[in-house]
Design a protein around this motif. Structure first.
Motif, mmCIF file in Angstrom:
data_model
loop_
_atom_site.group_PDB
_atom_site.id
_atom_site.type_symbol
_atom_site.label_atom_id
_atom_site.label_comp_id
_atom_site.label_asym_id
_atom_site.label_seq_id
_atom_site.Cartn_x
_atom_site.Cartn_y
_atom_site.Cartn_z
ATOM 1 N N LEU A 138 0.531 -8.240 -0.379
ATOM 2 C CA LEU A 138 0.172 -6.830 -0.544
ATOM 3 C C LEU A 138 -0.313 -6.541 -1.960
ATOM 4 O O LEU A 138 -0.013 -5.489 -2.529
ATOM 5 N N ASN A 139 -1.079 -7.458 -2.549
ATOM 6 C CA ASN A 139 -1.473 -7.353 -3.952
ATOM 7 C C ASN A 139 -2.966 -7.091 -4.097
ATOM 8 O O ASN A 139 -3.786 -7.889 -3.665
ATOM 9 N N THR A 140 -3.302 -5.987 -4.742
ATOM 10 C CA THR A 140 -4.690 -5.610 -4.946
ATOM 11 C C THR A 140 -5.264 -6.345 -6.158
ATOM 12 O O THR A 140 -4.644 -6.369 -7.226
ATOM 13 N N GLY A 141 -6.446 -6.959 -5.989
ATOM 14 C CA GLY A 141 -7.164 -7.548 -7.105
ATOM 15 C C GLY A 141 -6.439 -8.676 -7.820
ATOM 16 O O GLY A 141 -6.573 -8.821 -9.040
ATOM 17 N N LYS A 160 -1.636 -24.681 -3.915
ATOM 18 C CA LYS A 160 -1.399 -23.398 -4.557
ATOM 19 C C LYS A 160 -2.162 -22.315 -3.808
ATOM 20 O O LYS A 160 -3.354 -22.469 -3.520
ATOM 21 N N ILE A 161 -1.458 -21.221 -3.508
ATOM 22 C CA ILE A 161 -2.045 -20.131 -2.735
ATOM 23 C C ILE A 161 -1.878 -18.829 -3.511
ATOM 24 O O ILE A 161 -0.756 -18.433 -3.834
ATOM 25 N N LEU A 162 -2.990 -18.169 -3.800
ATOM 26 C CA LEU A 162 -2.929 -16.884 -4.486
ATOM 27 C C LEU A 162 -2.454 -15.805 -3.511
ATOM 28 O O LEU A 162 -2.893 -15.777 -2.351
ATOM 29 N N PRO A 163 -1.606 -14.887 -3.959
ATOM 30 C CA PRO A 163 -1.059 -13.843 -3.073
ATOM 31 C C PRO A 163 -1.981 -12.630 -2.959
ATOM 32 O O PRO A 163 -1.648 -11.521 -3.357
ATOM 33 N N THR A 164 -3.166 -12.832 -2.389
ATOM 34 C CA THR A 164 -4.168 -11.776 -2.322
ATOM 35 C C THR A 164 -3.930 -10.847 -1.126
ATOM 36 O O THR A 164 -3.388 -11.256 -0.098
ATOM 37 N N MET A 165 -4.383 -9.629 -1.279
ATOM 38 C CA MET A 165 -4.147 -8.568 -0.301
ATOM 39 C C MET A 165 -4.572 -8.975 1.107
ATOM 40 O O MET A 165 -5.700 -9.425 1.331
ATOM 41 N N GLY A 166 -3.644 -8.838 2.066
ATOM 42 C CA GLY A 166 -3.934 -9.087 3.472
ATOM 43 C C GLY A 166 -3.809 -10.527 3.912
ATOM 44 O O GLY A 166 -3.820 -10.806 5.108
ATOM 45 N N ARG A 167 -3.674 -11.468 2.964
ATOM 46 C CA ARG A 167 -3.575 -12.894 3.308
ATOM 47 C C ARG A 167 -2.206 -13.194 3.905
ATOM 48 O O ARG A 167 -1.188 -12.689 3.437
ATOM 49 N N ALA A 168 -2.181 -14.054 4.928
ATOM 50 C CA ALA A 168 -0.936 -14.509 5.535
ATOM 51 C C ALA A 168 -0.823 -16.020 5.396
ATOM 52 O O ALA A 168 -1.820 -16.739 5.453
ATOM 53 N N VAL A 169 0.407 -16.491 5.212
ATOM 54 C CA VAL A 169 0.719 -17.913 5.112
ATOM 55 C C VAL A 169 1.821 -18.210 6.121
ATOM 56 O O VAL A 169 2.777 -17.436 6.258
ATOM 57 N N MET A 188 3.795 -8.382 -4.754
ATOM 58 C CA MET A 188 4.368 -7.753 -3.569
ATOM 59 C C MET A 188 4.009 -8.502 -2.292
ATOM 60 O O MET A 188 2.907 -9.015 -2.153
ATOM 61 N N SER A 189 4.963 -8.518 -1.361
ATOM 62 C CA SER A 189 4.706 -9.154 -0.065
ATOM 63 C C SER A 189 5.671 -8.617 0.978
ATOM 64 O O SER A 189 6.641 -7.937 0.657
#
Length: 197
Positions: A138-141, A160-169, A188-189
């Motif tokens: 839930l992270n913007t930008g 390594k996975i960036l926690p970008t908005m809307g992405r699911a793992v 946030m997540s």
């Protein structure tokens, strides 16, 4: 919706780590992000512990996030929409992959600036209910300089996975060790587990 489910499953089948770039719509992710910020502003989130109800350590230093459990009883329309999507994914997963998932649990997670979560597995040693981990960001930008990557360790490498908005793992809770690197801004997540109980 099935395309999003297939994206998670196909990438999971490929290397054990499922990824979907827009599992959550922008609108839903925005609302859930605001819910998390409101909960934190109202001081309803609390420091996470290590372990479960049988073995719990609230004094641990391994993880630095604050959490708040999602519950249908809250009757928040956006949380209900998220949980409905999770239930649809579970139904699809059970029909196509015969996983036997029959329960789940999810919480908001907030890593404040300077916090992290050291390397670990999600499945408890004294309870094998958690079968799959599912994380929604839930992270913007978010950029690489912000840190806070999810680092997942496989037998011979790491991703390594960036926690970008809307992405699911999506990955097996019992198999893959992972960590959250030091975040240089609030991260946030919604994090949770698909279970067989």
């Amino acid at each position: 919706m099935n395309d999003k489910f297939e994206a998670l499953i196909d990438s999971f089948m490929g290397n054990g780590i499922g990824l979907c770039e827009h599992f959550l719509t922008q609108e839903l992710a925005d609302h859930l992000q605001q819910n998390l910020l409101n909960l934190d502003g109202d001081q309803k989130m609390y420091a996470a512990g290590i372990g479960n109800s049988v073995v719990k350590d609230h004094t641990q230093k391994k993880r630095g996030d604050k959490i708040y459990w999602l519950d249908k009883k809250n009757k928040d329309i956006h949380e209900l929409a998220f949980l409905d999507q999770v239930e649809q994914f579970i139904d699809y997963l059970n029909r196509t992959c015969y996983t036997g998932i029959n329960a789940y649990e999810f919480h908001y997670a907030l890593y404040e600036t300077g916090s992290q979560y050291h390397r670990h597995k999600d499945q408890f040693q004294n309870n094998q209910d958690r079968k799959f981990s599912l994380i929604n960001y839930l992270n913007t930008g978010w950029e690489e300089k912000d840190g806070g990557e999810l680092i997942i360790y496989t037998a011979d490498s790491s991703q390594k996975i960036l926690p970008t908005m809307g992405r699911a793992v999506f990955f097996k809770s019992s198999e893959l060790e992972h960590e959250v690197s030091l975040a240089s801004r609030p991260r946030m997540s919604i994090t949770g587990w698909l279970k067989s109980v």
